[in-house]
Design a protein around this motif. Structure first.
Motif, PDB file in Angstrom:
ATOM      1  N   VAL A   1      -1.406   6.676  -7.831  1.00  0.00           N
ATOM      2  CA  VAL A   1      -2.519   5.778  -6.763  1.00  0.00           C
ATOM      3  C   VAL A   1      -2.163   6.500  -5.449  1.00  0.00           C
ATOM      4  N   GLY A   2      -3.254   6.175  -4.368  1.00  0.00           N
ATOM      5  CA  GLY A   2      -3.012   6.533  -2.794  1.00  0.00           C
ATOM      6  C   GLY A   2      -3.978   7.801  -2.759  1.00  0.00           C
ATOM      7  N   ASN A   3      -4.707   8.290  -3.832  1.00  0.00           N
ATOM      8  CA  ASN A   3      -5.237   9.575  -3.581  1.00  0.00           C
ATOM      9  C   ASN A   3      -6.613   9.424  -2.598  1.00  0.00           C
ATOM     10  N   PRO A   4      -6.935  10.172  -1.664  1.00  0.00           N
ATOM     11  CA  PRO A   4      -7.926  10.323  -0.860  1.00  0.00           C
ATOM     12  C   PRO A   4      -9.496  10.088  -1.517  1.00  0.00           C
ATOM     13  N   SER A   5      -9.665  10.385  -2.833  1.00  0.00           N
ATOM     14  CA  SER A   5     -11.018  10.372  -3.476  1.00  0.00           C
ATOM     15  C   SER A   5     -10.415  10.004  -5.016  1.00  0.00           C
ATOM     16  N   ILE A   6     -11.551   9.362  -5.608  1.00  0.00           N
ATOM     17  CA  ILE A   6     -11.476   8.918  -6.980  1.00  0.00           C
ATOM     18  C   ILE A   6     -11.470  10.405  -7.826  1.00  0.00           C
ATOM     19  N   TYR A   7     -11.918  11.454  -7.202  1.00  0.00           N
ATOM     20  CA  TYR A   7     -12.317  12.511  -7.830  1.00  0.00           C
ATOM     21  C   TYR A   7     -11.168  13.642  -7.154  1.00  0.00           C
ATOM     22  N   THR A   8     -10.677  14.295  -7.857  1.00  0.00           N
ATOM     23  CA  THR A   8      -9.577  15.422  -7.576  1.00  0.00           C
ATOM     24  C   THR A   8      -9.722  16.751  -8.216  1.00  0.00           C
TER      25      THR A   8
ATOM     26  N   SER B   1       4.070   4.717 -11.889  1.00  0.00           N
ATOM     27  CA  SER B   1       5.475   4.080 -12.167  1.00  0.00           C
ATOM     28  C   SER B   1       6.160   3.668 -10.972  1.00  0.00           C
ATOM     29  N   LYS B   2       6.068   4.498  -9.825  1.00  0.00           N
ATOM     30  CA  LYS B   2       6.642   4.384  -8.602  1.00  0.00           C
ATOM     31  C   LYS B   2       6.199   3.422  -7.691  1.00  0.00           C
ATOM     32  N   ALA B   3       4.888   3.085  -7.820  1.00  0.00           N
ATOM     33  CA  ALA B   3       4.093   2.119  -6.974  1.00  0.00           C
ATOM     34  C   ALA B   3       4.530   0.527  -7.080  1.00  0.00           C
ATOM     35  N   SER B   4       4.586  -0.264  -6.165  1.00  0.00           N
ATOM     36  CA  SER B   4       4.690  -1.703  -6.179  1.00  0.00           C
ATOM     37  C   SER B   4       3.586  -2.260  -6.677  1.00  0.00           C
ATOM     38  N   VAL B   5       3.405  -2.526  -7.948  1.00  0.00           N
ATOM     39  CA  VAL B   5       2.298  -3.175  -8.651  1.00  0.00           C
ATOM     40  C   VAL B   5       2.271  -4.656  -8.342  1.00  0.00           C
ATOM     41  N   ASP B   6       1.434  -5.353  -8.064  1.00  0.00           N
ATOM     42  CA  ASP B   6       1.340  -6.970  -8.048  1.00  0.00           C
ATOM     43  C   ASP B   6       0.676  -7.185  -9.325  1.00  0.00           C
ATOM     44  N   TRP B   7       1.699  -7.627 -10.352  1.00  0.00           N
ATOM     45  CA  TRP B   7       1.270  -7.559 -11.833  1.00  0.00           C
ATOM     46  C   TRP B   7       0.726  -8.959 -11.784  1.00  0.00           C
ATOM     47  N   THR B   8       0.932 -10.012 -10.946  1.00  0.00           N
ATOM     48  CA  THR B   8       0.376 -11.413 -11.076  1.00  0.00           C
ATOM     49  C   THR B   8      -1.141 -11.575 -11.109  1.00  0.00           C
ATOM     50  N   ASN B   9      -1.471 -10.303 -10.082  1.00  0.00           N
ATOM     51  CA  ASN B   9      -3.016 -10.267  -9.843  1.00  0.00           C
ATOM     52  C   ASN B   9      -3.869  -8.807 -10.276  1.00  0.00           C
ATOM     53  N   THR B  10      -2.978  -8.427 -11.436  1.00  0.00           N
ATOM     54  CA  THR B  10      -3.458  -6.951 -11.908  1.00  0.00           C
ATOM     55  C   THR B  10      -4.025  -7.399 -13.378  1.00  0.00           C
ATOM     56  N   ALA B  11      -5.252  -6.871 -13.777  1.00  0.00           N
ATOM     57  CA  ALA B  11      -5.701  -7.260 -15.095  1.00  0.00           C
ATOM     58  C   ALA B  11      -5.663  -5.955 -15.939  1.00  0.00           C
ATOM     59  N   VAL B  12      -5.723  -4.874 -15.439  1.00  0.00           N
ATOM     60  CA  VAL B  12      -5.646  -3.516 -16.130  1.00  0.00           C
ATOM     61  C   VAL B  12      -4.967  -2.436 -15.463  1.00  0.00           C
ATOM     62  N   TRP B  13      -4.143  -1.504 -16.060  1.00  0.00           N
ATOM     63  CA  TRP B  13      -3.670  -0.425 -15.456  1.00  0.00           C
ATOM     64  C   TRP B  13      -3.747   1.049 -16.344  1.00  0.00           C
TER      65      TRP B  13
ATOM     66  N   PRO C   1       0.777  -1.297   0.086  1.00  0.00           N
ATOM     67  CA  PRO C   1      -0.057  -0.102  -0.142  1.00  0.00           C
ATOM     68  C   PRO C   1       0.606   1.278   0.077  1.00  0.00           C
ATOM     69  N   VAL C   2       0.154   2.319  -0.361  1.00  0.00           N
ATOM     70  CA  VAL C   2       0.939   3.537  -0.443  1.00  0.00           C
ATOM     71  C   VAL C   2       0.292   4.500   0.493  1.00  0.00           C
ATOM     72  N   SER C   3       1.056   5.468   1.044  1.00  0.00           N
ATOM     73  CA  SER C   3       0.357   6.221   2.245  1.00  0.00           C
ATOM     74  C   SER C   3       0.193   7.505   1.754  1.00  0.00           C
ATOM     75  N   GLU C   4       0.564   7.813   0.469  1.00  0.00           N
ATOM     76  CA  GLU C   4       0.312   9.258  -0.359  1.00  0.00           C
ATOM     77  C   GLU C   4       0.210   9.170  -1.665  1.00  0.00           C
ATOM     78  N   PRO C   5      -0.275   9.877  -2.339  1.00  0.00           N
ATOM     79  CA  PRO C   5      -0.505  10.003  -3.826  1.00  0.00           C
ATOM     80  C   PRO C   5       1.096   9.642  -4.470  1.00  0.00           C
ATOM     81  N   THR C   6       0.959   8.566  -5.382  1.00  0.00           N
ATOM     82  CA  THR C   6       2.180   8.111  -5.925  1.00  0.00           C
ATOM     83  C   THR C   6       1.996   7.726  -7.270  1.00  0.00           C
TER      84      THR C   6
END
Length: 465
Positions: free
Chosen positions: A397-404, A300-312, A292-297
């Protein structure tokens, strides 16, 4: 049409028909005069309406799919290594100046994207575009032209390719640079249009695009951040008057027997906010982070679990949606047999996704194969116009809301819009008044038609003469 005619093009990046033809028409008498003498109309841009590749599409008569370039940044392969920036070598299809060069004609190009690095060979003279780094050792062809430009502007007034970090440079700094960039570009334009034996002349200025992005919210009452009486409320009027004076100074130097065009690559509209694309994909179960990330990241710098990711997705004025396909991406999870089902499911969900008021945001989603005759390079699997371009795509990723309402790349009050502008005068017996049905990809073939040269093989653009 003729083999001894000349054409001069003045490119205004982000020139919007609503502003130039209507709202601010009183500020641009020189452009209005040209409209009165010839034909004008809205110019339908490409999908997506992005500076790179739009200018290249205009001058090759090709679509982004044919060029294999879908934006300023593009995937270079199917790894997860992020996006690479397009450059002059990315364009493989012949442009107007290439075809003219084959016919022994010479061109002067100033700031036409993408034009960095400078070419090793060119039929004429070419100055780099906004992609040119301030630290670039060379920025023009031939190299002697660099000395000529420095002599023209003086050692204390360097040529400005773009405003570094223009969204975060500070409003007063950016505004100062917007005016200086235009002034110096047109000063160089006036020198070269007089001193070079050109057959085709083209100058592109990107300062208006920078002004729109940074200051739109101070000008447009429709923008949610607009405040009446703010200190920047008149900067659009001031800059448009200045830009028109610069255009007028160049128009005075264009020979009477030349055809003159003023055009833009796309328009502009108020940007109401941003939708955090990857946070939305996480919410919908398509994307998973390994940590998980604690702030908007940035993704490209986030640790993505590619083996369980279908779309980015990725950010920008439009959303780029990528599927993690088995056998295509290194850790693909989407079975190729399910590829179309997943794309159709995403389209349904994205176009039904609500805005912050709970009502559908009006998002439009396109499959590249549906909008291009060919799809080269590594295209996005889906092209997403959030809120039909009223909202930008935020890739972090890691934004407090879907909208900004805060852009992750700095203050930005405008998004690109579908329609640019086109004005043409000087051709005997040409159409006059407002015309419809003009398309960006038709401009290059139209210019070549004026010289009696056929459009490049494979070009989808057609002369509108």
């Amino acid at each position: 049409m003729t083999n001894d005619l000349r054409v001069a093009v003045i490119g205004i990046d982000c020139g919007a028909p609503q502003l130039l033809f209507k709202d601010l028409a009183a500020e641009v008498p020189n452009i209005a005069k040209l409209m009165g003498e010839g034909m004008y109309g809205t110019l339908a841009s490409i999908t997506p309406p992005i500076t790179v590749p739009a200018w290249a599409c205009a001058m090759t008569g090709s679509t982004p799919g044919q060029l294999g370039i879908y934006g300023f940044r593009n995937r270079k392969d199917h790894t997860y290594d992020g996006l690479s920036i397009a450059h002059s070598g990315s364009i493989k299809e012949p442009a107007v100046w290439d075809k003219l060069g084959e016919a022994g004609k010479r061109s002067v190009l100033i700031g036409v994207p993408p034009s960095f690095p400078p070419p090793k060979e060119f039929p004429g003279w070419r100055v780099g575009c906004f992609l040119t780094p301030p630290s670039a050792e060379h920025f023009a062809y031939p190299r002697e032209l660099e000395v000529e430009i420095t002599d023209e502007l003086g050692p204390d007034n360097p040529y400005i390719f773009d405003i570094p970090n223009f969204r975060k440079a500070g409003f007063d700094v950016t505004l100062d640079q917007v005016f200086k960039m235009t002034e110096r570009r047109f000063q160089v334009g006036r020198r070269l249009i007089q001193n070079k034996p050109w057959d085709f002349f083209m100058i592109c200025d990107i300062a208006l695009d920078r002004l729109h992005h940074v200051f739109w919210q101070y000008f447009d009452p429709r923008h949610p951040l607009y405040e009446e009486g703010n200190r920047y409320e008149q900067v659009f009027q001031e800059y448009y008057r200045f830009l028109d004076q610069q255009v007028g100074s160049l128009l005075e130097l264009i020979p009477d027997d030349a055809v003159t065009m003023v055009m833009s690559d796309h328009g502009a509209r108020p940007m109401m906010g941003g939708l955090c694309f990857n946070d939305w994909l996480i919410q919908e179960g398509y994307l998973k982070l390994a940590e998980p990330v604690s702030e908007p990241t940035p993704i490209s710098k986030a640790s993505v679990d590619w083996t369980n990711t279908a779309v980015w997705g990725d950010g920008g004025y439009y959303g780029r949606c990528f599927l993690n396909v088995k056998g295509r991406e290194p850790n693909g999870t989407v079975d190729p047999a399910e590829y179309e089902n997943v794309r159709d499911e995403l389209i349904r969900k994205l176009e039904a996704a609500p805005g912050p008021d709970g009502q559908p945001l009006g998002t439009k989603v396109f499959k590249p194969q549906d909008v291009y005759t060919e799809v080269k390079g590594v295209a996005p699997d889906l092209i997403v116009y959030f809120g039909d371009l009223e909202w930008r795509s935020v890739g972090s990723v890691g934004n407090p809301s879907i909208y900004t309402y805060e852009n992750d790349t700095g203050p930005d009050g405008a998004n690109h819009d579908r329609d640019g502008i086109f004005v043409m005068a000087g051709l005997p017996d040409q159409k006059t008044g407002e015309v419809s049905g003009l398309n960006l990809v038709d401009v290059g073939p139209t210019i070549l038609d004026l010289y009696g040269i056929e459009a490049p093989a494979g070009a989808v653009g057609r002369s509108f003469l």
